[in-house]
Write an enzyme that holds these catalytic residues in place. Structure first.
Site, PDB file in Angstrom:
ATOM      1  N   GLU A   1     -24.301   4.498  21.456  1.00 59.77           N
ATOM      2  CA  GLU A   1     -23.827   3.967  20.172  1.00 59.77           C
ATOM      3  C   GLU A   1     -23.860   5.026  19.080  1.00 59.77           C
ATOM      4  O   GLU A   1     -24.895   5.664  18.862  1.00 59.77           O
ATOM      5  CB  GLU A   1     -24.700   2.774  19.736  1.00 59.77           C
ATOM      6  CG  GLU A   1     -24.346   2.239  18.354  1.00 59.77           C
ATOM      7  CD  GLU A   1     -25.141   1.000  17.957  1.00 59.77           C
ATOM      8  OE1 GLU A   1     -26.285   0.830  18.432  1.00 59.77           O
ATOM      9  OE2 GLU A   1     -24.616   0.205  17.159  1.00 59.77           O
TER      10      GLU A   1
ATOM     11  N   ASP B   1     -52.333 -15.107   2.511  1.00 65.00           N
ATOM     12  CA  ASP B   1     -51.758 -14.622   1.250  1.00 65.00           C
ATOM     13  C   ASP B   1     -51.086 -13.256   1.425  1.00 65.00           C
ATOM     14  O   ASP B   1     -51.058 -12.436   0.518  1.00 65.00           O
ATOM     15  CB  ASP B   1     -52.839 -14.564   0.167  1.00 65.00           C
ATOM     16  CG  ASP B   1     -53.988 -13.658   0.570  1.00 65.00           C
ATOM     17  OD1 ASP B   1     -54.043 -13.251   1.766  1.00 65.00           O
ATOM     18  OD2 ASP B   1     -54.821 -13.343  -0.295  1.00 65.00           O
TER      19      ASP B   1
ATOM     20  N   GLU C   1     -20.020   1.272  20.383  1.00 69.72           N
ATOM     21  CA  GLU C   1     -21.198   1.088  21.233  1.00 69.72           C
ATOM     22  C   GLU C   1     -20.920   0.342  22.532  1.00 69.72           C
ATOM     23  O   GLU C   1     -21.459  -0.744  22.754  1.00 69.72           O
ATOM     24  CB  GLU C   1     -22.294   0.370  20.445  1.00 69.72           C
ATOM     25  CG  GLU C   1     -21.850  -0.881  19.687  1.00 69.72           C
ATOM     26  CD  GLU C   1     -23.032  -1.577  19.004  1.00 69.72           C
ATOM     27  OE1 GLU C   1     -24.053  -1.804  19.691  1.00 69.72           O
ATOM     28  OE2 GLU C   1     -22.931  -1.883  17.809  1.00 69.72           O
TER      29      GLU C   1
ATOM     30  N   HIS D   1     -31.227  -7.720  23.005  1.00 68.73           N
ATOM     31  CA  HIS D   1     -32.097  -7.560  21.842  1.00 68.73           C
ATOM     32  C   HIS D   1     -33.560  -7.553  22.273  1.00 68.73           C
ATOM     33  O   HIS D   1     -34.382  -8.300  21.754  1.00 68.73           O
ATOM     34  CB  HIS D   1     -31.822  -8.651  20.797  1.00 68.73           C
ATOM     35  CG  HIS D   1     -30.496  -8.479  20.122  1.00 68.73           C
ATOM     36  ND1 HIS D   1     -29.874  -9.471  19.411  1.00 68.73           N
ATOM     37  CD2 HIS D   1     -29.656  -7.415  20.060  1.00 68.73           C
ATOM     38  CE1 HIS D   1     -28.713  -9.019  18.933  1.00 68.73           C
ATOM     39  NE2 HIS D   1     -28.562  -7.788  19.331  1.00 68.73           N
TER      40      HIS D   1
ATOM     41  N   HIS E   1     -25.246  -5.204  10.445  1.00 71.71           N
ATOM     42  CA  HIS E   1     -23.982  -5.870  10.747  1.00 71.71           C
ATOM     43  C   HIS E   1     -23.372  -6.156   9.387  1.00 71.71           C
ATOM     44  O   HIS E   1     -23.642  -7.186   8.770  1.00 71.71           O
ATOM     45  CB  HIS E   1     -24.203  -7.139  11.573  1.00 71.71           C
ATOM     46  CG  HIS E   1     -24.787  -6.835  12.926  1.00 71.71           C
ATOM     47  ND1 HIS E   1     -25.423  -7.751  13.702  1.00 71.71           N
ATOM     48  CD2 HIS E   1     -24.799  -5.671  13.642  1.00 71.71           C
ATOM     49  CE1 HIS E   1     -25.824  -7.183  14.841  1.00 71.71           C
ATOM     50  NE2 HIS E   1     -25.454  -5.924  14.817  1.00 71.71           N
TER      51      HIS E   1
ATOM     52  N   ARG F   1     -26.272   1.924  27.199  1.00 71.38           N
ATOM     53  CA  ARG F   1     -25.404   1.811  26.020  1.00 71.38           C
ATOM     54  C   ARG F   1     -25.459   3.144  25.289  1.00 71.38           C
ATOM     55  O   ARG F   1     -26.514   3.800  25.273  1.00 71.38           O
ATOM     56  CB  ARG F   1     -25.881   0.671  25.102  1.00 71.38           C
ATOM     57  CG  ARG F   1     -25.095   0.533  23.815  1.00 71.38           C
ATOM     58  CD  ARG F   1     -25.302  -0.827  23.111  1.00 71.38           C
ATOM     59  NE  ARG F   1     -26.629  -1.051  22.577  1.00 71.38           N
ATOM     60  CZ  ARG F   1     -27.535  -1.851  23.105  1.00 71.38           C
ATOM     61  NH1 ARG F   1     -27.280  -2.508  24.234  1.00 71.38           N
ATOM     62  NH2 ARG F   1     -28.717  -2.003  22.543  1.00 71.38           N
TER      63      ARG F   1
ATOM     64  N   TYR G   1     -24.366  -3.232  31.938  1.00 67.29           N
ATOM     65  CA  TYR G   1     -25.685  -3.807  32.249  1.00 67.29           C
ATOM     66  C   TYR G   1     -25.582  -4.521  33.590  1.00 67.29           C
ATOM     67  O   TYR G   1     -24.739  -5.401  33.758  1.00 67.29           O
ATOM     68  CB  TYR G   1     -26.090  -4.803  31.150  1.00 67.29           C
ATOM     69  CG  TYR G   1     -25.889  -4.229  29.762  1.00 67.29           C
ATOM     70  CD1 TYR G   1     -26.893  -3.484  29.151  1.00 67.29           C
ATOM     71  CD2 TYR G   1     -24.674  -4.402  29.091  1.00 67.29           C
ATOM     72  CE1 TYR G   1     -26.692  -2.921  27.884  1.00 67.29           C
ATOM     73  CE2 TYR G   1     -24.462  -3.844  27.835  1.00 67.29           C
ATOM     74  CZ  TYR G   1     -25.473  -3.108  27.236  1.00 67.29           C
ATOM     75  OH  TYR G   1     -25.267  -2.553  25.997  1.00 67.29           O
TER      76      TYR G   1
ATOM     77  N   HIS H   1     -21.170  -7.349  25.547  1.00 68.39           N
ATOM     78  CA  HIS H   1     -20.945  -7.480  24.097  1.00 68.39           C
ATOM     79  C   HIS H   1     -19.708  -6.701  23.657  1.00 68.39           C
ATOM     80  O   HIS H   1     -19.155  -5.907  24.411  1.00 68.39           O
ATOM     81  CB  HIS H   1     -22.167  -6.979  23.318  1.00 68.39           C
ATOM     82  CG  HIS H   1     -22.562  -5.571  23.688  1.00 68.39           C
ATOM     83  ND1 HIS H   1     -21.931  -4.468  23.179  1.00 68.39           N
ATOM     84  CD2 HIS H   1     -23.509  -5.100  24.537  1.00 68.39           C
ATOM     85  CE1 HIS H   1     -22.469  -3.383  23.683  1.00 68.39           C
ATOM     86  NE2 HIS H   1     -23.429  -3.733  24.517  1.00 68.39           N
TER      87      HIS H   1
ATOM     88  N   ASP I   1     -32.317   1.652  21.082  1.00 73.56           N
ATOM     89  CA  ASP I   1     -31.354   1.295  20.036  1.00 73.56           C
ATOM     90  C   ASP I   1     -32.172   1.192  18.759  1.00 73.56           C
ATOM     91  O   ASP I   1     -32.893   0.210  18.551  1.00 73.56           O
ATOM     92  CB  ASP I   1     -30.670  -0.032  20.388  1.00 73.56           C
ATOM     93  CG  ASP I   1     -29.612  -0.449  19.371  1.00 73.56           C
ATOM     94  OD1 ASP I   1     -29.590   0.105  18.254  1.00 73.56           O
ATOM     95  OD2 ASP I   1     -28.815  -1.352  19.699  1.00 73.56           O
TER      96      ASP I   1
ATOM     97  N   HIS J   1     -19.053  -3.021  15.114  1.00 71.16           N
ATOM     98  CA  HIS J   1     -19.244  -3.844  13.914  1.00 71.16           C
ATOM     99  C   HIS J   1     -19.264  -2.900  12.724  1.00 71.16           C
ATOM    100  O   HIS J   1     -19.506  -1.696  12.884  1.00 71.16           O
ATOM    101  CB  HIS J   1     -20.534  -4.669  13.991  1.00 71.16           C
ATOM    102  CG  HIS J   1     -21.772  -3.852  14.268  1.00 71.16           C
ATOM    103  ND1 HIS J   1     -22.448  -3.173  13.289  1.00 71.16           N
ATOM    104  CD2 HIS J   1     -22.451  -3.608  15.412  1.00 71.16           C
ATOM    105  CE1 HIS J   1     -23.499  -2.555  13.823  1.00 71.16           C
ATOM    106  NE2 HIS J   1     -23.515  -2.784  15.118  1.00 71.16           N
TER     107      HIS J   1
ATOM    108  N   ASP K   1     -27.510   3.078  12.937  1.00 67.50           N
ATOM    109  CA  ASP K   1     -27.594   2.216  14.128  1.00 67.50           C
ATOM    110  C   ASP K   1     -27.159   3.052  15.334  1.00 67.50           C
ATOM    111  O   ASP K   1     -25.969   3.210  15.570  1.00 67.50           O
ATOM    112  CB  ASP K   1     -26.672   1.004  13.906  1.00 67.50           C
ATOM    113  CG  ASP K   1     -26.719   0.006  15.057  1.00 67.50           C
ATOM    114  OD1 ASP K   1     -27.543   0.167  15.970  1.00 67.50           O
ATOM    115  OD2 ASP K   1     -25.901  -0.945  15.025  1.00 67.50           O
TER     116      ASP K   1
HETATM  117  N1  GLY Z   1     -28.823  -2.843  17.018  1.00 68.95           N
HETATM  118  C1  GLY Z   1     -27.898  -3.861  16.767  1.00 68.95           C
HETATM  119  C2  GLY Z   1     -26.546  -3.445  17.126  1.00 68.95           C
HETATM  120  O1  GLY Z   1     -26.367  -2.426  17.752  1.00 68.95           O
HETATM  121  O2  GLY Z   1     -25.591  -4.069  16.761  1.00 68.95           O
HETATM  122 MN    MN Z   2     -27.581  -0.747  17.763  1.00 63.72          MN
HETATM  123 MN    MN Z   3     -24.701  -1.738  16.540  1.00 65.84          MN
END
Ligand code: GLY
Ligand code: MN
Ligand code: MN
Length: 419
Positions: free
Chosen positions: A389, A23, A363, A222, A340, A387, A367, A329, A239, A333, A250
């Site tokens: 960002e 619950d 970002e 991720h 996002h 990375r 890698y 990637h 991140d 975004h 972010d």
């Molecule tokens: N943490 C998700 C992104 O950087 O898009």
């Molecule tokens: Mn991020």
């Molecule tokens: Mn991001």
């Protein structure tokens, strides 16, 4: 209401609580469209907008007051306080749906609604019941992306102030993680430092699960397991961003666990950072959404050639996408109430033009995998994942980096960690 027009009606749902186990529910967070229009945060709410309706242009449905339920699970606003508290003209309880809603929808041509699985069943049922009782439900059903999401895409000054605060909190958390990092502690311990700083500064939620990735884990995009013990010589990729008053931040920073980059780590770090700086410079009114990505891809590709990791000319590398196994990637975004965020990245098949008030991330990353996944790569690069960002607002004359308080120049990172 102006953007949907008088032939239309919009239904904007808060959505409901979701069960985690037995619950126990997950902490509730209303749908971003609902928050944007109402500022109200209880579960099960529904906002109806019917521009030009003769008796009722706007109505908010909320959970009814209930003394017993409120003693267990917290206070409720109640329908009677909707107008004075939220400024929405008409307040009803959710029990009044079937009495009120058909009257608001009847005769309208277009229904604007998120095609959420959970709520569309409810909508189907209302429309069916209306038809059966001789009313005229809308023939057309459309997403809110052409109307509400276009509004959400361009942030007001107040929204940008809130996003600045979200980014400030997250930047402080990244600084705290850099200060507290040491070989021998767990990724989870480092995550707890982020959480501590978020909560201390008034942000209870993260905008997404924090990625605290040490050593080889930095190459998993991720990675949220966060249970490895940090080792001497690792890089740590964090991140993480808080959600503050429903707005996301972010931020990614990558730093050496022991406070000093090794030579190969620094070479890759400087390359990613130079790509990021060049990409941020492309965030300008009139540029396209893909300009930052294209610029960062070029800088990274040239850097990989210069380091001897890729062979060929820049044109050959770009044309054959030879850098892609390392860049993985895209670079940007939109950011807002959702990490996002909504807003079309393309219009008629063309990348969208940037306008003042849009907020996007920049970002780039590199890698390198390991001996198993990249056997032909010089082993000195193995397990390096980097990375950087930031969150960037498009302004009239250029841009503003909201997350500038999180150190990113290698010397600044090292001196913060040394202190
Ligand atoms: N943490 C998700 C992104 O950087 O898009
Ligand atoms: Mn991020
Ligand atoms: Mn991001």
């Amino acid at each position: 209401m102006a953007s949907i027009g008088p032939e239309s009606v919009a239904l904007v749902f808060a959505t409901g609580e979701k069960r985690r186990n037995s619950d126990v529910e997950y902490l509730f967070r209303p749908h971003s469209d609902f928050v944007y229009l109402t500022g109200f945060h209880e579960p099960d709410g529904l906002l109806v907008l019917a521009p030009g309706h003769p008796t009722m242009e706007e109505a908010l449905f909320v959970r009814a007051r209930d003394v017993a339920a409120e003693q267990w699970n917290g206070r409720r606003l109640g329908a009677e306080r909707v107008k004075e508290t939220l400024g929405i003209e008409n307040g009803f309880t959710v029990e009044e749906f079937s009495e009120v809603i058909p009257n608001l929808i009847d005769g309208r041509d277009v229904l604007h609604v998120d095609q959420d699985v959970e709520t569309s069943h409810q909508v189907d049922l209302w429309l069916k019941t209306m038809k059966e009782s001789g009313l005229a439900p809308p023939q057309q059903r459309v997403e809110l992306e052409d109307t509400l999401h276009e509004l959400r895409l361009i942030k007001s000054d107040t929204e940008i102030e809130t996003m600045q605060e979200a980014a400030n909190i997250s930047a402080a958390a990244h600084q705290r993680a850099m200060r507290y990092c040491n070989p021998g502690i767990s990724e989870l311990a480092l995550e707890s430092e982020l959480q501590h700083e978020f909560a201390l500064r008034g942000a209870r939620f993260t905008a997404y699960p924090s990625i605290v990735a040490s050593g080889p884990n930095a190459c998993i995009m991720h990675y949220i397991q966060n249970d490895r013990t940090i080792e001497d010589g690792d890089l740590i990729l964090i991140d993480a961003g808080c959600e503050y008053q429903y707005y996301a931040s972010d931020i990614t920073r990558t730093f050496p666990a022991n406070g000093r980059f090794t030579h190969p780590q620094r070479e890759i770090y400087e390359l990613v950072l130079s790509a990021q700086l060049a990409a941020i410079d492309q965030v300008r009114t009139g540029h396209s959404f893909t300009d930052p990505h294209n610029t960062s891809t070029q800088v990274l590709a040239q850097g990989l050639i210069d380091l001897g990791i890729l062979k060929g000319t820049l044109d050959e590398v770009l044309e054959n996408e030879l850098a892609k196994p390392f860049t993985v990637h895209r670079c940007s975004h939109f950011l807002g109430l959702d990490v996002h965020d909504v807003g079309k990245r393309e219009i008629d098949g063309e990348p969208r033009t940037l306008e003042p008030g849009m907020v996007l991330t920049v970002e780039p990353g590199l890698y390198f995998g390991n001996a198993e996944t990249m056997p032909n790569l010089d082993s000195k690069w193995h397990n390096i994942g980097i990375r950087v960002e930031d969150d960037v607002v498009v302004t009239e004359n250029g841009n503003c980096v909201l997350s500038a308080n999180a150190p990113k120049f290698a010397d600044d990172v090292e001196s913060l960690m040394a202190s």
